[in-house]
Structure formats: structure tokens, C-alpha cells
Motif scaffolding. Sequence first.
Motif, PDB file in Angstrom:
ATOM      1  N   ALA A 187       0.871  -1.306   0.334  1.00 18.79           N
ATOM      2  CA  ALA A 187       0.010   0.328  -0.065  1.00 18.79           C
ATOM      3  C   ALA A 187       1.182   1.556  -0.401  1.00 18.79           C
ATOM      4  O   ALA A 187       2.518   1.514   0.833  1.00 18.79           O
ATOM      5  N   PRO A 188       0.432   2.399  -0.567  1.00 12.13           N
ATOM      6  CA  PRO A 188       1.477   3.176  -1.018  1.00 12.13           C
ATOM      7  C   PRO A 188       1.263   4.263   0.510  1.00 12.13           C
ATOM      8  O   PRO A 188      -0.016   4.215   0.539  1.00 12.13           O
ATOM      9  N   VAL A 189       2.567   4.579   0.843  1.00 10.76           N
ATOM     10  CA  VAL A 189       2.221   5.731   1.644  1.00 10.76           C
ATOM     11  C   VAL A 189       2.695   7.063   1.517  1.00 10.76           C
ATOM     12  O   VAL A 189       3.594   7.806   0.833  1.00 10.76           O
ATOM     13  N   THR A 190       1.448   7.376   2.511  1.00 10.56           N
ATOM     14  CA  THR A 190       0.867   9.373   1.864  1.00 10.56           C
ATOM     15  C   THR A 190       1.892  10.084   2.808  1.00 10.56           C
ATOM     16  O   THR A 190       2.526  10.079   3.608  1.00 10.56           O
ATOM     17  N   ALA A 191       2.632  10.920   2.005  1.00  8.14           N
ATOM     18  CA  ALA A 191       3.890  11.390   2.026  1.00  8.14           C
ATOM     19  C   ALA A 191       3.253  12.940   2.734  1.00  8.14           C
ATOM     20  O   ALA A 191       2.845  13.903   2.000  1.00  8.14           O
ATOM     21  N   LEU A 192       3.190  13.434   4.087  1.00  7.60           N
ATOM     22  CA  LEU A 192       3.063  13.934   4.324  1.00  7.60           C
ATOM     23  C   LEU A 192       4.314  15.405   5.252  1.00  7.60           C
ATOM     24  O   LEU A 192       5.032  14.964   5.733  1.00  7.60           O
ATOM     25  N   ASN A 193       3.963  16.449   5.306  1.00  7.57           N
ATOM     26  CA  ASN A 193       5.058  17.838   5.376  1.00  7.57           C
ATOM     27  C   ASN A 193       4.449  18.738   5.880  1.00  7.57           C
ATOM     28  O   ASN A 193       3.753  20.079   5.055  1.00  7.57           O
ATOM     29  N   VAL A 194       5.014  19.160   6.961  1.00  8.01           N
ATOM     30  CA  VAL A 194       4.211  20.287   7.771  1.00  8.01           C
ATOM     31  C   VAL A 194       5.525  20.958   7.962  1.00  8.01           C
ATOM     32  O   VAL A 194       6.247  21.811   7.759  1.00  8.01           O
ATOM     33  N   THR A 195       4.955  22.413   7.034  1.00  8.44           N
ATOM     34  CA  THR A 195       5.709  23.290   6.519  1.00  8.44           C
ATOM     35  C   THR A 195       5.886  25.105   7.117  1.00  8.44           C
ATOM     36  O   THR A 195       6.443  25.239   7.076  1.00  8.44           O
ATOM     37  N   THR A 203       0.232  24.664   8.767  1.00  7.44           N
ATOM     38  CA  THR A 203      -0.145  23.641   7.603  1.00  7.44           C
ATOM     39  C   THR A 203       0.830  22.783   7.049  1.00  7.44           C
ATOM     40  O   THR A 203       1.979  22.347   7.690  1.00  7.44           O
ATOM     41  N   ILE A 204       0.070  21.474   6.794  1.00  5.66           N
ATOM     42  CA  ILE A 204       0.882  20.491   5.971  1.00  5.66           C
ATOM     43  C   ILE A 204       0.382  20.163   4.666  1.00  5.66           C
ATOM     44  O   ILE A 204      -0.606  20.398   4.027  1.00  5.66           O
ATOM     45  N   GLU A 205       1.456  20.034   3.440  1.00  8.69           N
ATOM     46  CA  GLU A 205       1.662  19.485   2.319  1.00  8.69           C
ATOM     47  C   GLU A 205       1.460  17.599   2.256  1.00  8.69           C
ATOM     48  O   GLU A 205       1.813  17.290   2.356  1.00  8.69           O
ATOM     49  N   ALA A 251     -11.092  14.885  -4.380  1.00  8.16           N
ATOM     50  CA  ALA A 251     -11.110  16.009  -5.501  1.00  8.16           C
ATOM     51  C   ALA A 251     -10.584  17.208  -5.438  1.00  8.16           C
ATOM     52  O   ALA A 251     -10.760  17.706  -5.972  1.00  8.16           O
ATOM     53  N   GLU A 252     -10.430  16.991  -3.559  1.00  8.42           N
ATOM     54  CA  GLU A 252      -9.866  18.858  -3.001  1.00  8.42           C
ATOM     55  C   GLU A 252      -8.561  18.977  -2.849  1.00  8.42           C
ATOM     56  O   GLU A 252      -7.734  18.356  -3.628  1.00  8.42           O
ATOM     57  N   SER A 253      -8.024  20.333  -3.446  1.00  4.75           N
ATOM     58  CA  SER A 253      -7.208  21.065  -3.636  1.00  4.75           C
ATOM     59  C   SER A 253      -6.520  21.821  -2.374  1.00  4.75           C
ATOM     60  O   SER A 253      -4.928  21.533  -2.185  1.00  4.75           O
ATOM     61  N   GLU A 254      -7.410  21.913  -1.425  1.00  3.25           N
ATOM     62  CA  GLU A 254      -6.987  22.273  -0.387  1.00  3.25           C
ATOM     63  C   GLU A 254      -7.959  22.357   0.939  1.00  3.25           C
ATOM     64  O   GLU A 254      -9.214  22.397   0.620  1.00  3.25           O
ATOM     65  N   LEU A 288      -5.890  22.833  11.321  1.00  2.41           N
ATOM     66  CA  LEU A 288      -5.180  21.273  10.539  1.00  2.41           C
ATOM     67  C   LEU A 288      -5.576  21.760   8.762  1.00  2.41           C
ATOM     68  O   LEU A 288      -6.464  21.952   8.537  1.00  2.41           O
ATOM     69  N   ARG A 289      -4.008  22.805   8.794  1.00  2.00           N
ATOM     70  CA  ARG A 289      -4.365  22.978   7.470  1.00  2.00           C
ATOM     71  C   ARG A 289      -3.757  22.280   6.161  1.00  2.00           C
ATOM     72  O   ARG A 289      -2.768  22.194   5.748  1.00  2.00           O
ATOM     73  N   PHE A 290      -4.943  21.613   5.429  1.00  2.00           N
ATOM     74  CA  PHE A 290      -4.150  20.327   4.177  1.00  2.00           C
ATOM     75  C   PHE A 290      -4.128  20.774   2.876  1.00  2.00           C
ATOM     76  O   PHE A 290      -5.138  21.402   2.256  1.00  2.00           O
ATOM     77  N   ILE A 291      -2.511  21.041   1.793  1.00  2.00           N
ATOM     78  CA  ILE A 291      -2.538  21.763   1.079  1.00  2.00           C
ATOM     79  C   ILE A 291      -2.231  20.353  -0.310  1.00  2.00           C
ATOM     80  O   ILE A 291      -0.981  19.141  -0.039  1.00  2.00           O
TER      81      ILE A 291
END
Length: 294
Positions: A187-195, A203-205, A251-254, A288-291
Motif C-alpha cells: 500500500a502506498p505511504v502518504t507523504a506528509l510535510n509540515v511546512t 500547514t501540512i503539504e 477531489a480537493e486541493s486545500e 490543520l490546513r492540508f494542501i
Amino acid sequence: MTELGKRLREAREEKQISLDELQEMTKIQKRYLIGIEEGNYAIMPGNFYVRAFIRQYAEAVGLDPDELFEQYKQDVPQSYEDDLPQPLSRVKTRQQLSAEGTKWLDWLPKLAVAAVVVGAAVLVWVLLQRGTASEPPARTSPETAEVESSKNSPLEQAKEKEEAAKKAEEKKKQQAEQPTPEDKPAAPVTALNVTEKRGNTATIEVNNPASFSIELTSKGTSWIEVYNTKGHSFYAGNLTSGQTKTFDLSAESEVWVKIGRTLDVDMKVNGQPFAYPFAPKDEVYQKLRFILKK
């Protein structure tokens, strides 16, 4: 302003929570929240609601309500229960008992007749069972015997063995065609980066997500809100103990996720446990803001 109200207001301001946000988190009207801070309990519906509102206010800003009630008990009104209605008089009680006894006496003949009918039915059933058991077993006709003997013939046995061998061979082929656990893709691992971190906002990319979902599970009671930057709200309300909410946000971008009490909410991103950017014991209320970087 009472000492209790001053303590609650200081805790709210330390968490950078406005009265409007606190109203959304607790669902308590803003004028009651102001009344709690100013010690103006006269505007409350009653002492029970005063204590209940103070408890919700304290939990929302990360304070222990029981500890506050003990420390500032001189500032908190005592709750009371409504007086119970006066007991019925002895005369009225006796009249009711006698009326109920009369009803039971009216039912006694009907119950006796029903018992007799049931007993007669059981007796007939027992007699029929005994008569059936005494009958001799039916004899097997010659035609039936011939069919049974043909099933056990060597030709039939050979056919059964051949069919069983075919089924075993097909099963082996199916097992050989199925991929082994080593062949299955991981299963692919989602890469999360707190910017960025500012106050209680992070803010998390999310880099190259094939899909994006968030799962929130409450261990207590916490206010949560999930919405996008286009003005659409996916959920806003209290999450009770044991309740889980899942959101497909591919389907979201932010996306924004606000959690009023992170101590009581476990969060997963794409099915994987999510570690809050701030320690929940330090920042109970987090934004928490996800981009999504697609």
C-alpha cells in the motif's frame, strides 16, 4: 468578575479561542459564555444549567471541571432537584389496589379455561406420538433396493473417484494462478510535510496523493469541523465517544480540519495514524490546513 470566570477567560485567551469559536465548540449561546466569565448567573435558565455550562466551557479550554468546582466552590451555585410530588393518600392507594384485585378475579375463569384447553391439546399430541411410534417401519420396495445397489456399484464408484480427481486438479490450477503475498504490491505511504506552525495552526503539504481521506474517531466528546476553501462544509458538530467520521477528500486541493479537543480524537490519513503537529496536551484545540500537491 468572579475568580472562576477570570480563570476560564485566561485559559480561553491562552488557547487563542474567541467567544464565537467557543460558541461553535460548545453549542452554548454567547451571552451565557459571557455571563460565566462575568459571574452573572442570573441570566441562566437555572443552577443545573450553570454547572453544566461551566463544565463544557472548562473542557473546551483544556481545564479539569471537577478540579475547578472544588477550588472555586464558593463561586459555583449548588445544583438541586425538583421536589417530588406528594405521595398518594392511603385511601386512594387502597382503592387502586382493590380495583386491581377485582380485575384479576375477573380474569381467573378465563385463565382456567385456557389452561384446560392447553392441557387437552398436549394430551392428544402425546397419544398421537405413541401411536406413530408403535407402527412397524415401512418396507423397502424392490425398485428402491435396486436404485440403492446401483449407487454402490463399481461403475458408480469409479465415476465418483474420477470426478473427485478432476475437482482436485482444478483447485490446484486455481491456487497456482493466484498471486503470492510477496507478489501483491504494498500500500502506498502518504507523504506528509509540515511546512508552517503558527499559534495553534499548522500547514501540512500532501505530496502526489493518489487519493486523500481523513478518518476521525472520538474517545470522548469533541467539536470538529471539516471544510474546503470554496465555502463547502463537509461536517461541523460534536463527535461523541465511540463515533467515527470518514471523509473522502481526493477531489480537493486545500482542506481545513479543526478539532476542539485533540486529546479525545484519533486521526488517520489514508488509513494511516496521523501525529498531530502540536502535542495534544500542549495545544488541545488545533487547526490543520492540508494542501494537496497533485
